[in-house]
Scaffold this motif. Structure first.
Motif, PDB file in Angstrom:
ATOM      1  N   ALA A  57      41.822  30.394  31.161  1.00 19.94           N
ATOM      2  CA  ALA A  57      41.744  29.107  31.848  1.00 19.94           C
ATOM      3  C   ALA A  57      40.525  29.036  32.759  1.00 19.94           C
ATOM      4  O   ALA A  57      39.854  27.997  32.841  1.00 19.94           O
ATOM      5  CB  ALA A  57      43.022  28.873  32.654  1.00 19.94           C
ATOM      6  N   VAL A  58      40.225  30.135  33.444  1.00 19.05           N
ATOM      7  CA  VAL A  58      39.008  30.162  34.277  1.00 19.05           C
ATOM      8  C   VAL A  58      37.779  29.995  33.404  1.00 19.05           C
ATOM      9  O   VAL A  58      36.883  29.192  33.702  1.00 19.05           O
ATOM     10  CB  VAL A  58      38.913  31.477  35.087  1.00 19.05           C
ATOM     11  N   ARG A  59      37.749  30.732  32.289  1.00 20.48           N
ATOM     12  CA  ARG A  59      36.593  30.675  31.382  1.00 20.48           C
ATOM     13  C   ARG A  59      36.399  29.279  30.795  1.00 20.48           C
ATOM     14  O   ARG A  59      35.273  28.862  30.509  1.00 20.48           O
ATOM     15  CB  ARG A  59      36.783  31.674  30.246  1.00 20.48           C
ATOM     16  N   ALA A  60      37.484  28.558  30.609  1.00 15.90           N
ATOM     17  CA  ALA A  60      37.389  27.200  30.073  1.00 15.90           C
ATOM     18  C   ALA A  60      36.780  26.234  31.085  1.00 15.90           C
ATOM     19  O   ALA A  60      36.262  25.180  30.698  1.00 15.90           O
ATOM     20  CB  ALA A  60      38.775  26.704  29.650  1.00 15.90           C
ATOM     21  N   LEU A  61      36.817  26.612  32.359  1.00 14.48           N
ATOM     22  CA  LEU A  61      36.332  25.731  33.424  1.00 14.48           C
ATOM     23  C   LEU A  61      34.933  26.084  33.915  1.00 14.48           C
ATOM     24  O   LEU A  61      34.252  25.244  34.503  1.00 14.48           O
ATOM     25  CB  LEU A  61      37.307  25.764  34.608  1.00 14.48           C
ATOM     26  N   THR A  62      34.506  27.336  33.717  1.00 16.95           N
ATOM     27  CA  THR A  62      33.188  27.737  34.196  1.00 16.95           C
ATOM     28  C   THR A  62      32.667  28.907  33.386  1.00 16.95           C
ATOM     29  O   THR A  62      33.445  29.750  32.909  1.00 16.95           O
ATOM     30  CB  THR A  62      33.217  28.124  35.693  1.00 16.95           C
ATOM     31  N   ALA A  63      31.355  28.966  33.248  1.00 17.52           N
ATOM     32  CA  ALA A  63      30.714  30.116  32.616  1.00 17.52           C
ATOM     33  C   ALA A  63      30.209  31.100  33.665  1.00 17.52           C
ATOM     34  O   ALA A  63      29.593  32.115  33.325  1.00 17.52           O
ATOM     35  CB  ALA A  63      29.543  29.644  31.749  1.00 17.52           C
ATOM     36  N   ARG A  64      30.466  30.809  34.932  1.00 17.72           N
ATOM     37  CA  ARG A  64      29.985  31.635  36.033  1.00 17.72           C
ATOM     38  C   ARG A  64      30.831  32.905  36.171  1.00 17.72           C
ATOM     39  O   ARG A  64      31.977  32.956  35.714  1.00 17.72           O
ATOM     40  CB  ARG A  64      30.033  30.846  37.336  1.00 17.72           C
ATOM     41  N   PRO A  65      30.304  33.940  36.840  1.00 24.59           N
ATOM     42  CA  PRO A  65      31.070  35.174  37.052  1.00 24.59           C
ATOM     43  C   PRO A  65      32.290  34.938  37.932  1.00 24.59           C
ATOM     44  O   PRO A  65      32.262  34.107  38.845  1.00 24.59           O
ATOM     45  CB  PRO A  65      30.066  36.098  37.753  1.00 24.59           C
ATOM     46  N   PHE A  66      33.352  35.681  37.659  1.00 28.64           N
ATOM     47  CA  PHE A  66      34.539  35.638  38.523  1.00 28.64           C
ATOM     48  C   PHE A  66      35.168  37.021  38.550  1.00 28.64           C
ATOM     49  O   PHE A  66      34.811  37.914  37.783  1.00 28.64           O
ATOM     50  CB  PHE A  66      35.544  34.578  38.046  1.00 28.64           C
ATOM     51  N   ALA A  67      36.126  37.201  39.467  1.00 29.59           N
ATOM     52  CA  ALA A  67      36.797  38.486  39.639  1.00 29.59           C
ATOM     53  C   ALA A  67      38.279  38.368  39.324  1.00 29.59           C
ATOM     54  O   ALA A  67      38.866  37.290  39.442  1.00 29.59           O
ATOM     55  CB  ALA A  67      36.610  38.995  41.072  1.00 29.59           C
ATOM     56  N   VAL A  68      38.879  39.488  38.948  1.00 26.41           N
ATOM     57  CA  VAL A  68      40.332  39.612  38.813  1.00 26.41           C
ATOM     58  C   VAL A  68      40.764  40.767  39.703  1.00 26.41           C
ATOM     59  O   VAL A  68      40.113  41.813  39.745  1.00 26.41           O
ATOM     60  CB  VAL A  68      40.759  39.871  37.357  1.00 26.41           C
ATOM     61  N   ASN A  69      41.879  40.573  40.427  1.00 27.42           N
ATOM     62  CA  ASN A  69      42.360  41.588  41.370  1.00 27.42           C
ATOM     63  C   ASN A  69      43.781  42.015  41.030  1.00 27.42           C
ATOM     64  O   ASN A  69      44.633  41.193  40.696  1.00 27.42           O
ATOM     65  CB  ASN A  69      42.328  41.021  42.795  1.00 27.42           C
ATOM     66  N   LEU A  70      44.040  43.318  41.142  1.00 31.08           N
ATOM     67  CA  LEU A  70      45.389  43.874  40.955  1.00 31.08           C
ATOM     68  C   LEU A  70      45.734  44.816  42.102  1.00 31.08           C
ATOM     69  O   LEU A  70      44.847  45.313  42.794  1.00 31.08           O
ATOM     70  CB  LEU A  70      45.480  44.645  39.636  1.00 31.08           C
ATOM     71  N   PHE A  71      47.033  45.057  42.273  1.00 34.25           N
ATOM     72  CA  PHE A  71      47.529  46.059  43.215  1.00 34.25           C
ATOM     73  C   PHE A  71      47.665  47.389  42.475  1.00 34.25           C
ATOM     74  O   PHE A  71      48.297  47.449  41.416  1.00 34.25           O
ATOM     75  CB  PHE A  71      48.914  45.686  43.758  1.00 34.25           C
ATOM     76  N   VAL A  72      47.106  48.454  43.025  1.00 30.08           N
ATOM     77  CA  VAL A  72      47.282  49.779  42.433  1.00 30.08           C
ATOM     78  C   VAL A  72      48.692  50.275  42.752  1.00 30.08           C
ATOM     79  O   VAL A  72      49.080  50.317  43.927  1.00 30.08           O
ATOM     80  CB  VAL A  72      46.235  50.763  42.987  1.00 30.08           C
ATOM     81  N   PRO A  73      49.488  50.634  41.743  1.00 29.58           N
ATOM     82  CA  PRO A  73      50.878  51.029  42.020  1.00 29.58           C
ATOM     83  C   PRO A  73      50.965  52.428  42.617  1.00 29.58           C
ATOM     84  O   PRO A  73      50.264  53.350  42.202  1.00 29.58           O
ATOM     85  CB  PRO A  73      51.529  50.989  40.642  1.00 29.58           C
TER      86      PRO A  73
END
Length: 338
Positions: A57-73
């Protein structure tokens, strides 16, 4: 323009913080990235399938760089029956007020990190950031092979040094004023953001990103003057038009006063900063994370539907009273007038 900005192709030295649980919608992430900053998807509570969908969905809205964040278990903590009973007893009266059945622990208390991580590799964001711990060297190498920059989160100098040793590309240093969960995993210093930034910049050779209480252009400039390559802002974007912040949450932020935030374990079992309410006052015997987070999920969901802010986790930094409404691009423009 510094090397980290150049590498990511950013026009604005600002990262929109990855606020899990709803605020960082694909629309918000894309809007910040499209306007020249780095949008970040807080994906810790997403299933692998939801993460792939959100990335698309992000890629469909922009070609700009973005980040994804997760919690390390971390390893799941052990609990006694008495501890569970005490936590349930604290929450039971609140459930009754919302006409909910008594609180119970669900079978699944957190998402499958391995599955989430595989989804991240498939999405191939420009940046993968993480919090609550250290990422294994194999995971760091896999991200680098995919062309993804790796950013860890530290609340003190020793954590920052450990992350640098692990091979990450940059470190977010989280000052004590920051909203939401504390990102460290050893001793949390709750340090002043600018002071911590200066110390960490001297201690490690990789880029530093300052976070915590940065709400204005003057705050952003001060963070950069302290040696940060980028400033990370979360609370400033909570009332953005594109954010998934619920209506009662937005109303509470709009009415926030100086000094109204507290550090609490009541909602999740892990220390986090948010606006004080009945849950932060009345829940005194929380289970450790992630069990308390799972135990309060039904309460928080029902409270959002009913507009009952006294039962919501209203994560916000110490600068919440200085926030504003507007589009993400307008807020970004306030933070970095071009």
């Amino acid at each position: 323009m510094n090397p980290l900005m150049q590498h990511l192709g950013l026009r604005v030295p600002i990262v929109q913080a990855p606020m899990a649980g709803g605020p960082t919608t694909p629309q918000l992430v894309a809007a910040v990235s499209q306007a020249g900053g780095l949008g970040s998807l807080g994906a810790a509570y997403l299933t692998p399938a939801q993460l792939r969908e959100a990335g698309a969905a992000v890629r469909a809205l922009t070609a700009r760089p973005f980040a994804v964040n997760l919690f390390v278990p971390e390893p799941l903590p052990t609990m006694t029956e008495a501890e569970v009973a005490a936590a349930v007893a604290d929450l039971a009266p609140l459930h009754t007020e919302l006409d909910l059945p008594p609180p119970t622990l669900p079978e699944r208390v957190r998402e499958d990190f391995a599955g989430q991580f595989e989804a991240v590799l498939e999405v191939r964001p420009a940046v993968f950031s993480f919090t609550f711990g250290r990422l294994g060297r194999a995971e760091v190498a896999a991200l680098h092979t995919a062309g993804t920059l790796v950013i860890g989160t530290a609340t003190g100098v020793e954590e920052a040094r450990a992350l640098a040793t692990d091979g990450v590309d940059a470190v977010v240093v989280q000052g004590g004023a920051a909203g939401g969960h504390r990102g460290g995993w050893t001793h949390d210093e709750l340090a002043d953001t600018l002071a911590l930034t200066r110390v960490v910049v001297e201690a490690i050779t990789i880029p530093v990103i300052a976070a915590g209480g940065l709400m204005t252009a003057a705050d952003v400039h001060a963070a950069l003057d302290a040696g940060a390559s980028l400033a990370q802002c979360g609370t400033a974007f909570l009332r953005a038009a594109e954010a998934g912040t619920s209506a009662p949450y937005r109303a509470a932020l709009a009415a926030a006063q100086p000094g109204q935030t507290v550090l609490t374990r009541a909602f999740s079992g892990r220390t986090a900063r948010g606006l004080a309410n009945r849950v932060t006052i009345e829940v005194r015997r929380p289970l450790p994370y992630p069990y308390q987070n799972a135990l309060t999920r039904e309460l928080r969901t029902a409270a959002a539907r009913a507009g009952r802010t006294e039962f919501l986790s209203l994560w916000a930094g110490e600068g919440a009273h200085r926030g504003r409404e507007g589009t993400a691009a307008e807020i970004l423009g306030d933070l970095w007038p071009e």
